[in-house]
Design a protein around this motif. Structure first.
Motif, mmCIF file in Angstrom:
data_model
loop_
_atom_site.group_PDB
_atom_site.id
_atom_site.type_symbol
_atom_site.label_atom_id
_atom_site.label_comp_id
_atom_site.label_asym_id
_atom_site.label_seq_id
_atom_site.Cartn_x
_atom_site.Cartn_y
_atom_site.Cartn_z
ATOM 1 N N ASP A 3 0.854 -1.182 0.000
ATOM 2 C CA ASP A 3 0.000 0.000 0.000
ATOM 3 C C ASP A 3 0.891 1.234 0.000
ATOM 4 O O ASP A 3 1.558 1.534 1.000
ATOM 5 N N LEU A 5 -0.018 4.330 -0.162
ATOM 6 C CA LEU A 5 -0.628 5.485 0.506
ATOM 7 C C LEU A 5 -0.724 5.316 2.008
ATOM 8 O O LEU A 5 -1.186 6.236 2.701
ATOM 9 N N GLU A 41 -5.356 1.531 2.046
ATOM 10 C CA GLU A 41 -5.685 2.877 2.528
ATOM 11 C C GLU A 41 -6.598 3.564 1.515
ATOM 12 O O GLU A 41 -6.293 3.611 0.325
ATOM 13 N N GLU A 42 -7.722 4.076 1.993
ATOM 14 C CA GLU A 42 -8.649 4.823 1.159
ATOM 15 C C GLU A 42 -8.738 6.249 1.691
ATOM 16 O O GLU A 42 -8.934 6.455 2.889
ATOM 17 N N VAL A 43 -8.570 7.218 0.791
ATOM 18 C CA VAL A 43 -8.546 8.638 1.172
ATOM 19 C C VAL A 43 -9.644 9.352 0.418
ATOM 20 O O VAL A 43 -9.815 9.154 -0.798
ATOM 21 N N ASP A 53 -1.672 15.161 -5.467
ATOM 22 C CA ASP A 53 -0.802 15.078 -4.288
ATOM 23 C C ASP A 53 -0.626 13.634 -3.847
ATOM 24 O O ASP A 53 0.489 13.192 -3.518
ATOM 25 N N HIS A 54 -1.712 12.882 -3.844
ATOM 26 C CA HIS A 54 -1.616 11.469 -3.439
ATOM 27 C C HIS A 54 -0.841 10.650 -4.472
ATOM 28 O O HIS A 54 -0.129 9.704 -4.097
ATOM 29 N N ARG A 57 2.713 11.349 -3.779
ATOM 30 C CA ARG A 57 3.087 10.696 -2.527
ATOM 31 C C ARG A 57 3.309 9.194 -2.735
ATOM 32 O O ARG A 57 4.272 8.618 -2.217
ATOM 33 N N GLY A 58 2.419 8.561 -3.496
ATOM 34 C CA GLY A 58 2.604 7.144 -3.774
ATOM 35 C C GLY A 58 3.801 6.881 -4.671
ATOM 36 O O GLY A 58 4.524 5.901 -4.481
ATOM 37 N N LYS A 61 7.060 6.647 -2.837
ATOM 38 C CA LYS A 61 7.295 5.393 -2.110
ATOM 39 C C LYS A 61 7.479 4.205 -3.041
ATOM 40 O O LYS A 61 7.768 3.100 -2.583
ATOM 41 N N SER A 78 2.403 -0.565 -10.680
ATOM 42 C CA SER A 78 1.701 0.384 -9.811
ATOM 43 C C SER A 78 0.273 0.558 -10.321
ATOM 44 O O SER A 78 0.052 0.699 -11.526
ATOM 45 N N PHE A 80 -3.179 2.876 -9.346
ATOM 46 C CA PHE A 80 -3.793 3.973 -8.598
ATOM 47 C C PHE A 80 -5.272 4.013 -8.972
ATOM 48 O O PHE A 80 -5.625 4.246 -10.125
#
Length: 442
Positions: A3, A5, A41-43, A53-54, A57-58, A61, A78, A80
């Motif tokens: 994950d 995020l 993770e769910e945002v 932004d997410h 961020r991902g 990583k 990956s 998303f």
């Protein structure tokens, strides 16, 4: 599955250390014919800037490493996912919700370990990437060919992308290639991969509208299930899941085991078929090579025979021209001999008439010998001399006629011998030419 995020996954240490310590996220059936990843993770976002932004961020990583072919090579795929909820109002004033999902997939490229210089851990990562891409290629090939079984379950990637490959969603593929000459092989493989994927026929459907009450009912069921799991976990009565969840997982495990046995038997059958096909291919390859060698040998023989035929034809044409020339020369020689014979005959007739005239002249001289007594001795000597010369000339003429007749006979015999020899040589060349053509046709 990692994950990217999850906040707790990157508290301290490097990205790889955090990914190594990250919790596992198994794939589970969502009960609606799809696949869900447990524990992701769910945002909640309200605008595109938050989505970007997410994504950044991902991406930070995401596991990357430097190889000989790429300074920042992706070491994993990956995905998303963006779930969009839109609210609409019906003419009756009832609120309905339409739910759609957008998957942004970044596939790591296939990697040639010998060219990228990957070793140890990087080599294992490259092997896993190539394995998943190979499975994806088999899924694409099965969908394009219209085969009965599509191996979605052979990898996690194909299970996640099942709806995008021959499902009910719209799919767009972007192939990134390099203009460099040393990457021509990878570019060609990528284009072929994208071309096969382009041939897949999806059946997209419009997202169904769900009433607010139906959505709340589904959410209430999900909350009850999670509450039951939490309660079972807190009580620690031997089962940390609700009985319903346990039964579902047990059923899924049994299905997976049956599916694994089925795939194992299918794999054994495929291996045996592959071995038989490989043996058949080797036999066909050997037979093909033998036919190629035999064809090359026959082609060489045909070329040699054609060259010999051309040489024999040229020699035969040359011999025929020589025979024509010799025949022409023989005809000319015979004509010259005939002209010479005519001239010799006319000369003999003239000599005979001259002899008769000389004899009559000598008779007259003898009759006038008493008149010309003083010249008798001179005339007699002259007569004898002329007679002797005439006799010698007659003898010479007879010898010439004899020699000419002998020469004519010898010439005719020589011409006949030459004609016979040339005829024999021509027959021999014709036989040789026929044999050469027969060998070439064989």
């Amino acid at each position: 599955i990692t994950d990217l995020l999850a906040v707790s996954d990157l508290v301290e240490g490097t990205v790889e250390a955090a990914n190594a310590k990250a919790p596992k996220h198994p794939l589970m059936e969502d009960g609606k014919g799809g696949v869900a990843v447990k524990g992701l993770e769910e945002v909640t976002v309200a605008n595109p800037e938050e989505i970007f932004d997410h994504i950044r961020r991902g991406s930070a990583k995401r596991r990357t490493a430097e190889t000989l072919m790429n300074k920042q090579s992706s070491r994993s795929h990956s995905v998303f996912s963006v779930t969009v909820h839109t609210k609409e109002s019906t003419p009756d004033g009832e609120d309905v919700i339409r739910c759609g999902k957008l998957n942004l997939v970044d596939l790591a490229g296939s990697e040639n370990i010998s060219r990228s210089g990957a070793v140890d851990k990087r080599a294992r990562e490259a092997g896993e990437i190539n394995k998943s891409l190979l499975t994806l290629g088999r899924v694409i090939a099965a969908l394009v060919s219209g085969g009965g079984h599509v191996p979605y379950r052979d990898s996690k990637l194909t299970r996640l992308l099942r709806d995008a490959l021959g499902g009910k969603s719209k799919t767009c593929i972007i192939a990134t290639v390099s203009p460099a000459a040393h990457s021509a092989e990878e570019t060609l493989q990528t284009l072929e991969y994208a071309h096969r994927a382009k041939s897949i026929k999806n059946k997209p459907e419009i997202n169904q509208r769900v009433t607010k009450n139906a959505l709340l009912k589904d959410l209430q069921k999900e909350i009850e299930r999670l509450t039951a799991d939490l309660t079972a976990t807190r009580e620690k009565n031997g089962v940390y899941l609700s009985q319903q969840s346990y039964d579902e997982q047990e059923k899924e495990r049994v299905d997976l085991k049956a599916r694994a046995d089925e795939l194992r038997s299918a794999l054994d059958l495929a291996k045996s078929e592959l071995a038989s096909l490989a043996a058949l291919f080797e036999d066909q390859k050997k037979a093909h090579k033998a036919l190629q060698r035999e064809h090359a040998t026959h082609a060489e023989k045909v070329c040699i025979a054609e060259r010999e035929a051309r040489v024999a034809t040229a020699e035969l044409s040359k011999e025929q021209r020589a025979r024509l020339e010799q025949a022409h020369l023989a005809d000319e020689f015979e004509a010259a001999q005939e002209r010479l014979r005519v001239k010799t005959d006319s000369l003999g007739d003239a000599l005979a008439s001259a002899k008769d005239e000389m004899r009559s002249l000598f008779g007259k001289i003898e009759r006038y010998s008493d008149v010309d007594a003083t010249n008798a001795s001179v005339i007699e000597s002259a007569r004898l001399d002329v007679v002797a010369r005439l006799e010698r000339l007659e003898t010479s003429l007879a010898e010439v006629k004899t020699a000419e007749e002998d020469s004519r006979k010898a010439t005719r015999r020589a011409i006949d011998d030459v004609k016979k020899a040339q005829s024999a040589e021509a027959d021999e060349l014709r036989d040789q030419l026929r044999r050469t053509r027969a060998d070439a046709e064989a």
